[in-house]
Design an enzyme around this catalytic site. Structure first.
Site, PDB file in Angstrom:
ATOM      1  N   CYS A  85       0.812  -1.231   0.000  1.00  0.00           N
ATOM      2  CA  CYS A  85       0.000   0.000   0.000  1.00  0.00           C
ATOM      3  C   CYS A  85       0.839   1.271   0.000  1.00  0.00           C
ATOM      4  CB  CYS A  85      -0.942   0.010   1.194  1.00  0.00           C
ATOM      5  SG  CYS A  85      -1.982  -1.436   1.245  1.00  0.00           S
TER       6      CYS A  85
ATOM      7  N   HIS B 142      -3.438   6.590   2.723  1.00  0.00           N
ATOM      8  CA  HIS B 142      -3.821   5.342   2.069  1.00  0.00           C
ATOM      9  C   HIS B 142      -5.167   4.900   2.638  1.00  0.00           C
ATOM     10  CE1 HIS B 142      -4.229   1.404   0.655  1.00  0.00           C
ATOM     11  NE2 HIS B 142      -4.008   0.841   1.833  1.00  0.00           N
TER      12      HIS B 142
ATOM     13  N   ASN C  15     -10.226  -0.840  -0.437  1.00  0.00           N
ATOM     14  CA  ASN C  15      -8.769  -0.742  -0.342  1.00  0.00           C
ATOM     15  C   ASN C  15      -8.169  -1.131  -1.696  1.00  0.00           C
ATOM     16  OD1 ASN C  15      -6.032  -1.102   0.112  1.00  0.00           O
ATOM     17  ND2 ASN C  15      -6.285  -2.188   2.050  1.00  0.00           N
TER      18      ASN C  15
HETATM   19  N1  ACO Z   1     -19.088  -9.273   8.862  1.00  0.00           N
HETATM   20  C1  ACO Z   1     -19.492  -9.488  10.136  1.00  0.00           C
HETATM   21  N2  ACO Z   1     -18.646  -9.797  11.126  1.00  0.00           N
HETATM   22  C2  ACO Z   1     -17.343  -9.905  10.804  1.00  0.00           C
HETATM   23  C3  ACO Z   1     -16.842  -9.702   9.509  1.00  0.00           C
HETATM   24  C4  ACO Z   1     -17.783  -9.372   8.511  1.00  0.00           C
HETATM   25  N3  ACO Z   1     -17.426  -9.143   7.238  1.00  0.00           N
HETATM   26  N4  ACO Z   1     -15.506  -9.847   9.518  1.00  0.00           N
HETATM   27  C5  ACO Z   1     -15.158 -10.156  10.769  1.00  0.00           C
HETATM   28  N5  ACO Z   1     -16.260 -10.185  11.555  1.00  0.00           N
HETATM   29  C6  ACO Z   1     -16.354 -10.457  12.990  1.00  0.00           C
HETATM   30  C7  ACO Z   1     -15.167 -11.232  13.519  1.00  0.00           C
HETATM   31  O1  ACO Z   1     -15.345 -12.602  13.344  1.00  0.00           O
HETATM   32  C8  ACO Z   1     -15.182 -10.823  14.981  1.00  0.00           C
HETATM   33  O2  ACO Z   1     -16.147 -11.598  15.650  1.00  0.00           O
HETATM   34  P1  ACO Z   1     -15.889 -12.077  17.178  1.00  0.00           P
HETATM   35  O3  ACO Z   1     -15.802 -10.820  17.979  1.00  0.00           O
HETATM   36  O4  ACO Z   1     -17.099 -12.894  17.463  1.00  0.00           O
HETATM   37  O5  ACO Z   1     -14.594 -12.830  17.145  1.00  0.00           O
HETATM   38  C9  ACO Z   1     -15.699  -9.381  14.951  1.00  0.00           C
HETATM   39  O6  ACO Z   1     -16.341  -9.218  13.687  1.00  0.00           O
HETATM   40  C10 ACO Z   1     -14.604  -8.355  15.117  1.00  0.00           C
HETATM   41  O7  ACO Z   1     -13.525  -8.717  14.234  1.00  0.00           O
HETATM   42  P2  ACO Z   1     -12.239  -7.831  14.125  1.00  0.00           P
HETATM   43  O8  ACO Z   1     -11.268  -8.479  13.177  1.00  0.00           O
HETATM   44  O9  ACO Z   1     -11.753  -7.474  15.508  1.00  0.00           O
HETATM   45  O10 ACO Z   1     -12.856  -6.516  13.461  1.00  0.00           O
HETATM   46  P3  ACO Z   1     -12.186  -5.124  13.287  1.00  0.00           P
HETATM   47  O11 ACO Z   1     -13.012  -4.108  13.957  1.00  0.00           O
HETATM   48  O12 ACO Z   1     -10.710  -5.177  13.619  1.00  0.00           O
HETATM   49  O13 ACO Z   1     -12.316  -4.883  11.725  1.00  0.00           O
HETATM   50  C11 ACO Z   1     -10.874  -4.981   9.771  1.00  0.00           C
HETATM   51  C12 ACO Z   1     -11.687  -5.776  10.808  1.00  0.00           C
HETATM   52  C13 ACO Z   1     -11.838  -4.099   9.021  1.00  0.00           C
HETATM   53  C14 ACO Z   1     -10.211  -5.949   8.821  1.00  0.00           C
HETATM   54  C15 ACO Z   1      -9.808  -4.128  10.504  1.00  0.00           C
HETATM   55  O14 ACO Z   1      -9.128  -4.936  11.439  1.00  0.00           O
HETATM   56  C16 ACO Z   1      -8.801  -3.468   9.615  1.00  0.00           C
HETATM   57  O15 ACO Z   1      -9.118  -2.573   8.880  1.00  0.00           O
HETATM   58  N6  ACO Z   1      -7.503  -3.888   9.718  1.00  0.00           N
HETATM   59  C17 ACO Z   1      -6.370  -3.157   9.167  1.00  0.00           C
HETATM   60  C18 ACO Z   1      -6.235  -3.264   7.708  1.00  0.00           C
HETATM   61  C19 ACO Z   1      -4.968  -2.570   7.271  1.00  0.00           C
HETATM   62  O16 ACO Z   1      -4.360  -1.784   7.958  1.00  0.00           O
HETATM   63  N7  ACO Z   1      -4.531  -2.835   6.081  1.00  0.00           N
HETATM   64  C20 ACO Z   1      -3.303  -2.204   5.601  1.00  0.00           C
HETATM   65  C21 ACO Z   1      -2.567  -3.160   4.865  1.00  0.00           C
HETATM   66  S1  ACO Z   1      -3.541  -3.832   3.587  1.00  0.00           S
HETATM   67  C22 ACO Z   1      -2.520  -4.029   2.239  1.00  0.00           C
HETATM   68  O17 ACO Z   1      -1.365  -3.822   2.319  1.00  0.00           O
HETATM   69  C23 ACO Z   1      -3.152  -4.472   0.924  1.00  0.00           C
END
Ligand code: ACO
Length: 330
Positions: A116, A257, A287
């Site tokens: 990214c 980003h 993304n």
């Molecule tokens: N729909 C419903 N529930 C979901 C989904 C979904 N699509 N995906 C995950 N959940 C659930 C999980 O199972 C979890 O359930 P649990 O609490 O029962 O275990 C709950 O939602 C919370 O999951 P988290 O992973 O903690 O959710 P979070 O709030 O962290 O959001 C996300 C996830 C959006 C992926 C976030 O962590 C994020 O944006 N991460 C960073 C991404 C990033 O920085 N990328 C940069 C590099 S990318 C690249 O280089 C191409």
């Protein structure tokens, strides 16, 4: 303030594929909801390539538009750099195919993979080559086809990614105060498995097993990466302002980003800026990795949100992990 690299953006162009994938697509077959996706990520829609379309085709279209925007002809370009982690082929590089597709001269062409942060790395490399007087007009493109590496059975990642390309032509600036005023790049390979595609490389080549175990798709430890990303993006913008003596109010536009709207908001609140000073396209494109900043800057220019002499700050954090910041006087 004198520029570290006196460059100008001569022209820009971008491209996104036609197909729009909305949140209803995912709710139709996965245990997810429109509310979860929009609240946790800020994404409403993303674009997906058509059959037969991939990184090279999008990069060519964005590049063609940038050359047209600059009022140049293909023969004016003397270096091509394609920032991508999703090349059409493992071998050869996409940049050569883009060079051929655009009818450019036989100038050097190479790919740069920094996930990214790719476009920020690419602009830095191109700017230093311009400063060294090695080249005159460099075509830098950030282009990604992440949807081809997306596991549509994995609800925690499949909702996140989209395809697109953003291109710019950089040339030397006769004005020593225009160009890159500040740059910072970095990487930390310790976090490899926070975000990776396990197979298809030289360590784990494609096989029936890797295909059946779905090892050719992106895998992510989202929560872990999120924490690192927020902390890093905030310290990057702090460092940029501290090192240059600029204040957030001096910036005409911040282009982070686009990996999660909550991460973008954390940068905005850290800087204390109003929403209109921070570029956002994650709501429409998801993304798009190294394409996100180019897409956002092209859009902002076309909307008249970036004018000559403005200061813009670009900041990125990506898989690897990699990071980068640039402050450019346009
Ligand atoms: N729909 C419903 N529930 C979901 C989904 C979904 N699509 N995906 C995950 N959940 C659930 C999980 O199972 C979890 O359930 P649990 O609490 O029962 O275990 C709950 O939602 C919370 O999951 P988290 O992973 O903690 O959710 P979070 O709030 O962290 O959001 C996300 C996830 C959006 C992926 C976030 O962590 C994020 O944006 N991460 C960073 C991404 C990033 O920085 N990328 C940069 C590099 S990318 C690249 O280089 C191409």
């Amino acid at each position: 303030m004198k520029a570290l690299y006196p460059i100008v953006i001569r022209g820009m162009g971008s491209y996104v594929p036609e197909e729009v994938v909305d949140n209803a697509f995912f709710t139709s077959y996965l245990d997810t909801s429109d509310e979860w996706i929009t609240k946790r990520t800020g994404i409403n829609t993303r674009r997906r390539v058509a059959k037969g379309e991939a990184t090279c085709a999008m990069a060519i279209e964005a590049g063609r538009r940038a050359i047209e925007d600059a009022g140049m002809s293909p023969s004016d370009i003397d270096l091509v750099l394609v920032c991508t982690s999703t090349p059409d082929y493992q071998i050869p590089m996409t940049a050569g195919l883009v060079q051929h597709g655009l009818g450019l001269p036989n100038c050097p062409a190479f790919d740069l993979g920094a996930t990214c942060s790719g476009l920020i790395y690419g602009i830095t490399v191109a700017s230093s080559m311009l400063k060294a007087d090695s080249y005159d007009n460099v075509l830098v493109i950030g282009a990604e086809t992440l949807t081809r590496f997306t596991d549509y059975e994995d609800r925690s990642t499949c909702i996140l990614f989209g395809d697109g390309a953003g291109a710019m032509i950089l040339s030397r600036s006769p004005d020593p105060e225009r160009g890159v005023l500040y740059k910072k790049l970095g990487a930390d390979g310790e976090h490899l498995k926070c975000f990776w595609v396990p197979a298809g490389g030289s360590l784990e080549p494609s096989s029936e097993r890797t295909a059946s175990e779905r090892l050719h798709y992106m895998r992510m430890r989202g929560r872990e990466l999120y924490k690192i990303a927020v902390t890093k993006m905030q310290s990057l913008v702090d460092d940029a302002l501290q090192s240059t003596g600029l204040s957030a109010d001096d910036l005409a536009l911040v282009i982070p980003h686009q990996s999660n709207y909550r991460i973008i908001e954390s940068v905005r609140t850290r800087l204390g800026l109003p929403k209109e000073k921070v570029a956002v396209n994650i709501d429409r494109y998801g993304n798009t990795s190294s394409a996100s900043i180019g897409l956002a800057l092209d859009e902002a220019r076309r909307e008249g949100r970036v004018r000559e002499g403005d200061l813009i700050l670009m900041v990125a954090f990506g898989a690897g992990v990699t990071w980068g910041t640039l402050i450019i006087r346009t």
